[in-house]
Design an enzyme around this catalytic site. Structure first.
Site, PDB file in Angstrom:
ATOM      1  N   TYR A 112      -9.896 -10.595  -6.724  1.00 53.89           N
ATOM      2  CA  TYR A 112      -8.944 -10.664  -7.831  1.00 53.89           C
ATOM      3  C   TYR A 112      -9.232 -11.818  -8.781  1.00 53.89           C
ATOM      4  O   TYR A 112      -8.785 -11.816  -9.921  1.00 53.89           O
ATOM      5  CB  TYR A 112      -7.516 -10.742  -7.289  1.00 53.89           C
ATOM      6  CG  TYR A 112      -7.131  -9.466  -6.588  1.00 53.89           C
ATOM      7  CD1 TYR A 112      -6.957  -8.284  -7.312  1.00 53.89           C
ATOM      8  CD2 TYR A 112      -6.999  -9.414  -5.209  1.00 53.89           C
ATOM      9  CE1 TYR A 112      -6.646  -7.100  -6.672  1.00 53.89           C
ATOM     10  CE2 TYR A 112      -6.683  -8.233  -4.569  1.00 53.89           C
ATOM     11  CZ  TYR A 112      -6.513  -7.077  -5.298  1.00 53.89           C
ATOM     12  OH  TYR A 112      -6.222  -5.902  -4.668  1.00 53.89           O
TER      13      TYR A 112
ATOM     14  N   ARG B 282      -0.783  -1.919  -6.834  1.00 51.42           N
ATOM     15  CA  ARG B 282      -0.964  -3.034  -5.885  1.00 51.42           C
ATOM     16  C   ARG B 282      -1.969  -4.041  -6.446  1.00 51.42           C
ATOM     17  O   ARG B 282      -1.779  -5.247  -6.350  1.00 51.42           O
ATOM     18  CB  ARG B 282      -1.428  -2.473  -4.541  1.00 51.42           C
ATOM     19  CG  ARG B 282      -1.802  -3.512  -3.492  1.00 51.42           C
ATOM     20  CD  ARG B 282      -2.082  -2.804  -2.172  1.00 51.42           C
ATOM     21  NE  ARG B 282      -2.988  -3.537  -1.304  1.00 51.42           N
ATOM     22  CZ  ARG B 282      -2.611  -4.431  -0.405  1.00 51.42           C
ATOM     23  NH1 ARG B 282      -1.328  -4.729  -0.285  1.00 51.42           N
ATOM     24  NH2 ARG B 282      -3.489  -5.025   0.369  1.00 51.42           N
TER      25      ARG B 282
ATOM     26  N   HIS C  86      -2.515   3.065  -6.219  1.00 49.15           N
ATOM     27  CA  HIS C  86      -3.093   1.860  -5.620  1.00 49.15           C
ATOM     28  C   HIS C  86      -3.360   0.792  -6.678  1.00 49.15           C
ATOM     29  O   HIS C  86      -3.372  -0.408  -6.379  1.00 49.15           O
ATOM     30  CB  HIS C  86      -4.388   2.204  -4.885  1.00 49.15           C
ATOM     31  CG  HIS C  86      -4.813   1.138  -3.903  1.00 49.15           C
ATOM     32  ND1 HIS C  86      -4.100   0.858  -2.758  1.00 49.15           N
ATOM     33  CD2 HIS C  86      -5.858   0.267  -3.921  1.00 49.15           C
ATOM     34  CE1 HIS C  86      -4.687  -0.127  -2.091  1.00 49.15           C
ATOM     35  NE2 HIS C  86      -5.759  -0.508  -2.784  1.00 49.15           N
TER      36      HIS C  86
ATOM     37  N   HIS D 239      -4.191  -9.139   3.629  1.00 50.98           N
ATOM     38  CA  HIS D 239      -5.639  -9.075   3.832  1.00 50.98           C
ATOM     39  C   HIS D 239      -6.027  -9.844   5.092  1.00 50.98           C
ATOM     40  O   HIS D 239      -5.526 -10.949   5.333  1.00 50.98           O
ATOM     41  CB  HIS D 239      -6.376  -9.672   2.633  1.00 50.98           C
ATOM     42  CG  HIS D 239      -6.385  -8.783   1.434  1.00 50.98           C
ATOM     43  ND1 HIS D 239      -6.611  -9.242   0.157  1.00 50.98           N
ATOM     44  CD2 HIS D 239      -6.197  -7.445   1.305  1.00 50.98           C
ATOM     45  CE1 HIS D 239      -6.570  -8.240  -0.697  1.00 50.98           C
ATOM     46  NE2 HIS D 239      -6.312  -7.141  -0.018  1.00 50.98           N
TER      47      HIS D 239
ATOM     48  N   ARG E  66       0.870  -1.168   0.000  1.00 55.43           N
ATOM     49  CA  ARG E  66       0.000   0.000   0.000  1.00 55.43           C
ATOM     50  C   ARG E  66       0.913   1.225   0.000  1.00 55.43           C
ATOM     51  O   ARG E  66       2.056   1.171   0.456  1.00 55.43           O
ATOM     52  CB  ARG E  66      -0.903   0.011   1.224  1.00 55.43           C
ATOM     53  CG  ARG E  66      -1.825  -1.200   1.357  1.00 55.43           C
ATOM     54  CD  ARG E  66      -2.614  -1.130   2.662  1.00 55.43           C
ATOM     55  NE  ARG E  66      -3.550  -2.231   2.796  1.00 55.43           N
ATOM     56  CZ  ARG E  66      -3.289  -3.374   3.426  1.00 55.43           C
ATOM     57  NH1 ARG E  66      -2.082  -3.554   3.992  1.00 55.43           N
ATOM     58  NH2 ARG E  66      -4.193  -4.328   3.511  1.00 55.43           N
TER      59      ARG E  66
ATOM     60  N   LYS F 128      -2.084  -2.754   7.862  1.00 52.16           N
ATOM     61  CA  LYS F 128      -3.257  -2.318   8.627  1.00 52.16           C
ATOM     62  C   LYS F 128      -3.406  -3.142   9.898  1.00 52.16           C
ATOM     63  O   LYS F 128      -3.171  -4.352   9.906  1.00 52.16           O
ATOM     64  CB  LYS F 128      -4.515  -2.472   7.770  1.00 52.16           C
ATOM     65  CG  LYS F 128      -4.617  -1.464   6.629  1.00 52.16           C
ATOM     66  CD  LYS F 128      -5.937  -1.620   5.884  1.00 52.16           C
ATOM     67  CE  LYS F 128      -6.080  -0.573   4.785  1.00 52.16           C
ATOM     68  NZ  LYS F 128      -7.368  -0.729   4.053  1.00 52.16           N
TER      69      LYS F 128
END
Length: 299
Positions: free
Chosen positions: A277, A245, A242, A268, A151, A174
């Site tokens: 995806y 990515r 982004h 994730h 990211r 995150k």
């Protein structure tokens, strides 16, 4: 002079005066060689005399050889730089390049940035930056996002201690979740080149990527640089930082990566976030099929 002497001088200018990356030097030298041989140019005066219609014909021949729109736009940028340099060497009081717009891509459905487009974006940003070290900086950030799936905040969170990268890097994403990501040789080279050129001291605990005044680099500056590059290359508005990515994920999936491994690489929290995806890759496959299969019906 001879073609060999012109190319040697052009390479030295890019390497020593402009301090371009080795990848950029190779690309610009190759573009120059093709033009010189195609037009049989053996002096800076002859190169300086190349006009827009000459470039248009040259690029048309390159497109006939299978060159993509993004690569054609990149080659045009390289040749404009060559001609501007030639005009300066020839003593032209206004050593500007011929005015010629690059090819535009048709806008369509949002799609991942292709490997060719990703590298062209990174290189064009490097070549057109206001200062050489800033171009090297932005190129390094974008290659981290495309080559490692970071990211933008993760790339900008790296510290001075990360200036010398290994084959893998531990990233904090995150929620403070850590993951191990691969670092490609081209990315390691880009970060190392930026570190050499950065005018600010890169101490271990300070941000690796610096703004023009020495403070931490903001995401907005990277986004603006990429916006300029995508306009120059004729890419859609969906070609954001982004999107690099997303492209990392889509290309790995298309190459056979399994969803669980991809989930780990992207950081994730749930597999559901990664499953999107599969839809993107299926859409890309269908688009390719419709464009290539002689019996396919476009709807």
């Amino acid at each position: 002079m001879s073609e060999v002497e012109l190319i040697a001088q052009w390479r030295a200018h890019l390497t020593d005066a402009r301090r371009r990356s080795p990848h950029t030097v190779r690309a610009y030298v190759s573009a120059a060689q093709r033009l010189l041989r195609g037009k049989q140019l053996i002096s800076w005066d002859e190169v300086a005399a190349v006009e827009a219609h000459d470039l248009r014909g040259h690029l048309a021949n390159r497109r006939a050889e299978g060159l993509s729109n993004a690569s054609a736009a990149r080659e045009l940028s390289a040749l404009k730089a060559l001609i501007a340099y030639a005009r300066s060497e020839a003593g032209d009081p206004d050593p500007s390049a011929p005015r010629l717009r690059g090819p535009r891509l048709k806008k369509g459905l949002p799609r991942p940035v292709t490997p060719d487009e990703a590298l062209n974006i990174a290189e064009l940003i490097d070549e057109t930056a206001s200062e050489d070290w800033i171009g090297s900086r932005d190129r390094a950030v974008l290659l981290l996002m495309y080559g490692s799936g970071l990211r933008i905040a993760e790339a900008l969170s790296l510290r001075g201690r990360d200036a010398v990268l290994a084959e893998t890097l531990m990233v904090t994403g995150k929620g403070g979740k850590q993951r191990l990501v691969p670092i490609l040789p081209i990315t390691r080279e880009a970060v190392s080149e930026y570190a050499k050129q950065c005018p600010w001291p890169l101490t271990a605990d300070e941000p690796l990527f610096r703004g023009a005044k020495g403070g931490p680099l903001s995401a907005g500056m990277v986004q603006k640089a990429m916006a300029r590059a995508r306009r120059a290359l004729g890419l859609p508005d969906t070609a954001t930082p982004h999107a690099l990515r997303h492209s990392f994920a889509t290309h790995l999936l298309g190459a056979g990566a399994d969803l669980r491994s991809l989930q780990e690489l992207l950081g994730h929290a749930s597999l559901g976030s990664t499953q999107i995806y599969t839809k993107v890759d299926a859409a890309s496959l269908l688009e390719t099929y419709r464009g290539a299969h002689p019996r396919a019906k476009k709807r």
